[in-house]
Design an enzyme around this catalytic site. Structure first.
Site, PDB file in Angstrom:
ATOM      1  N   GLU A 115      34.247  34.755  43.649  1.00  0.00           N
ATOM      2  CA  GLU A 115      35.066  34.983  42.450  1.00  0.00           C
ATOM      3  C   GLU A 115      34.361  34.237  41.321  1.00  0.00           C
ATOM      4  OE1 GLU A 115      38.901  33.010  42.562  1.00  0.00           O
ATOM      5  OE2 GLU A 115      39.689  34.136  40.833  1.00  0.00           O
ATOM      6  N   HIS A 155      38.779  33.662  49.988  1.00  0.00           N
ATOM      7  CA  HIS A 155      38.309  33.899  48.625  1.00  0.00           C
ATOM      8  C   HIS A 155      36.836  33.478  48.590  1.00  0.00           C
ATOM      9  CE1 HIS A 155      42.521  34.225  47.724  1.00  0.00           C
ATOM     10  NE2 HIS A 155      42.360  34.226  46.416  1.00  0.00           N
ATOM     11  N   ASP A 180      46.757  39.733  42.675  1.00  0.00           N
ATOM     12  CA  ASP A 180      46.453  38.299  42.757  1.00  0.00           C
ATOM     13  C   ASP A 180      47.672  37.420  42.409  1.00  0.00           C
ATOM     14  OD1 ASP A 180      44.773  36.210  43.418  1.00  0.00           O
ATOM     15  OD2 ASP A 180      43.493  36.361  41.661  1.00  0.00           O
ATOM     16  N   ASP A 181      47.870  37.144  41.124  1.00  0.00           N
ATOM     17  CA  ASP A 181      48.999  36.318  40.658  1.00  0.00           C
ATOM     18  C   ASP A 181      49.630  37.032  39.463  1.00  0.00           C
ATOM     19  OD1 ASP A 181      48.475  33.693  42.258  1.00  0.00           O
ATOM     20  OD2 ASP A 181      46.544  34.235  41.393  1.00  0.00           O
ATOM     21  N   HIS A 211      49.228  36.314  45.940  1.00  0.00           N
ATOM     22  CA  HIS A 211      49.748  34.974  46.234  1.00  0.00           C
ATOM     23  C   HIS A 211      51.217  34.988  45.850  1.00  0.00           C
ATOM     24  CE1 HIS A 211      45.597  33.318  46.541  1.00  0.00           C
ATOM     25  NE2 HIS A 211      45.351  34.326  45.716  1.00  0.00           N
ATOM     26  N   HIS A 213      45.921  41.407  48.373  1.00  0.00           N
ATOM     27  CA  HIS A 213      45.536  40.121  47.770  1.00  0.00           C
ATOM     28  C   HIS A 213      46.603  39.731  46.760  1.00  0.00           C
ATOM     29  CE1 HIS A 213      42.067  37.586  45.805  1.00  0.00           C
ATOM     30  NE2 HIS A 213      43.242  37.009  45.647  1.00  0.00           N
TER      31      HIS A 213
HETATM   32  N1  HPA Z   1      41.490  32.156  43.281  1.00  0.00           N
HETATM   33  C1  HPA Z   1      41.600  31.023  43.978  1.00  0.00           C
HETATM   34  N2  HPA Z   1      42.763  30.483  44.279  1.00  0.00           N
HETATM   35  C2  HPA Z   1      43.872  31.101  43.889  1.00  0.00           C
HETATM   36  C3  HPA Z   1      43.830  32.274  43.177  1.00  0.00           C
HETATM   37  C4  HPA Z   1      42.559  32.841  42.864  1.00  0.00           C
HETATM   38  O1  HPA Z   1      42.411  33.895  42.226  1.00  0.00           O
HETATM   39  N3  HPA Z   1      45.100  32.620  42.932  1.00  0.00           N
HETATM   40  C5  HPA Z   1      45.892  31.692  43.507  1.00  0.00           C
HETATM   41  N4  HPA Z   1      45.149  30.762  44.085  1.00  0.00           N
HETATM   42 ZN    ZN Z   2      43.614  35.123  44.953  1.00  0.00          ZN
END
Ligand code: HPA
Ligand code: ZN
Length: 334
Positions: free
Chosen positions: A194, A191, A272-273, A13, A11
């Site tokens: 969350e 996703h 994630d990011d 991006h 996971h």
């Molecule tokens: N959630 C939804 N969209 C996203 C995320 C996330 O954690 N990171 C990058 N785009």
């Molecule tokens: Zn994500």
């Protein structure tokens, strides 16, 4: 143990790996004015209250990415971090609409990312796959147009995913394009859970027929769902530092990943990011280990799950698992 064991990341991006230093370099290279005057100022701005407050800044940051070389440099920088963290396999997301909607060609984005991934295989021995995500705050028609546009590259991606603003954009909005993707032989992930409710996880499973759920931390609100996820061993790609930065949990000590693991859910740890959330995969592991007092067995299980939950071919998966198991044994005996 965290640092030395081989692991997979599921996971991630790629746009979320854009470090402020590279953002400045690319802005200069492409003649773009940034809203910030220094790298420190950029980092200062990374204080979020929820998912949307992050997405606004994240989409703005992505504007510096213009050429195939930019996407190559972005991806290569991430692969170098993978090597440092002993990530031997990664399945990365990219958001084509973030780029095509501002006039960048799909092929520019894809070829830049893919060329770096190919070099990652050759020079760093890191295997990888690409997952194309649709932005759920945009229309189903836009997702479908993106899917059509991406056809020449379908054989070079493993699947499609769904990201961006979750609340108000349930999975069912994208049933048709996901159906088409499956017909084209692509796997599906999304996703869900969350910020959105457990119902969105059901939606991802039932309408989008996903093989993995990204995040999924709100599944614990629905006992029937938990039982189903455990029974089917549907993987949940959890991102601890992301969840804290986006205020899904107040503190790491409140994170539910240990509870999820103890319930028998197939959870994995991911970044994630990482540029926006303060750490790559090993930092995520260290953070939960410290806050939740994870045992060696817990860490081993989480790392093992990262391979089990991947889209690796069975023979390659078996090799990774036996390598991991022998390294874990050695560490345990040391
Ligand atoms: N959630 C939804 N969209 C996203 C995320 C996330 O954690 N990171 C990058 N785009
Ligand atoms: Zn994500």
């Amino acid at each position: 143990m965290i640092d030395s064991l081989p692991k997979a990341e599921l996971h991630l991006h790629i746009e979320g790996t854009l470090e402020p230093e590279l953002m400045f370099l690319l802005a200069e290279r492409n003649g773009i004015d940034l809203l910030y005057s220094s790298v420190e100022e950029v980092r200062q701005a990374y204080q979020f209250t929820d998912l949307q407050s992050f997405l606004d800044i994240y989409y703005a940051g992505a504007q510096v990415l213009q050429t195939e070389q930019d996407f190559y440099d972005l991806t290569w920088a991430y692969l170098e971090r993978c090597q440092q963290d002993n990530v031997v396999h990664t399945e990365i997301f990219f958001d084509p609409q973030t780029h095509t909607d501002r006039g960048i060609q799909f092929g520019t984005v894809f070829e830049g990312i893919d060329a770096a991934l190919q070099d990652g295989r050759k020079k760093l021995g890191i295997s990888s796959q690409i997952i194309m995500c649709f932005l759920r705050h945009l229309s189903a028609e836009s997702a479908m147009a993106t899917f059509e546009m991406s056809k020449p590259w379908h054989s070079r991606m493993i699947g499609v995913g769904l990201d961006s603003s979750e609340l108000g954009h349930p999975p069912e909005k994208f049933t048709e394009v996901f159906e088409k993707a499956r017909q084209a032989g692509l796997k599906t992930v999304a996703h869900a859970g969350e910020e959105g409710p457990a119902d969105y996880i059901w939606g991802a499973l039932e309408a989008l027929k996903v093989s993995r759920v990204d995040h999924g931390v709100r599944c614990l609100e629905d006992e029937k769902l938990v039982n189903y996820l455990v029974e089917e061993q549907i993987p949940l790609t959890v991102c601890p530092l992301s969840n804290i930065k986006l205020c899904v949990f107040d503190n790491m000590a409140d994170h539910n990943i240990k509870t999820m693991l103890d319930k028998g859910l197939c959870v994995t740890v991911n970044s994630d990011d990482p540029s926006y959330f303060g750490g790559y995969i090993n930092a995520n592991f260290h953070s939960i280990q410290k806050a939740l007092k994870l045992s060696h067995q817990d860490l081993y299980k989480l790392i093992r799950n990262s391979f089990v939950a991947s889209f690796l071919e069975p023979e390659v998966l078996a090799k990774h698992l036996s390598e991991l198991d022998s390294q874990y044994k050695e560490l345990s005996n040391a």
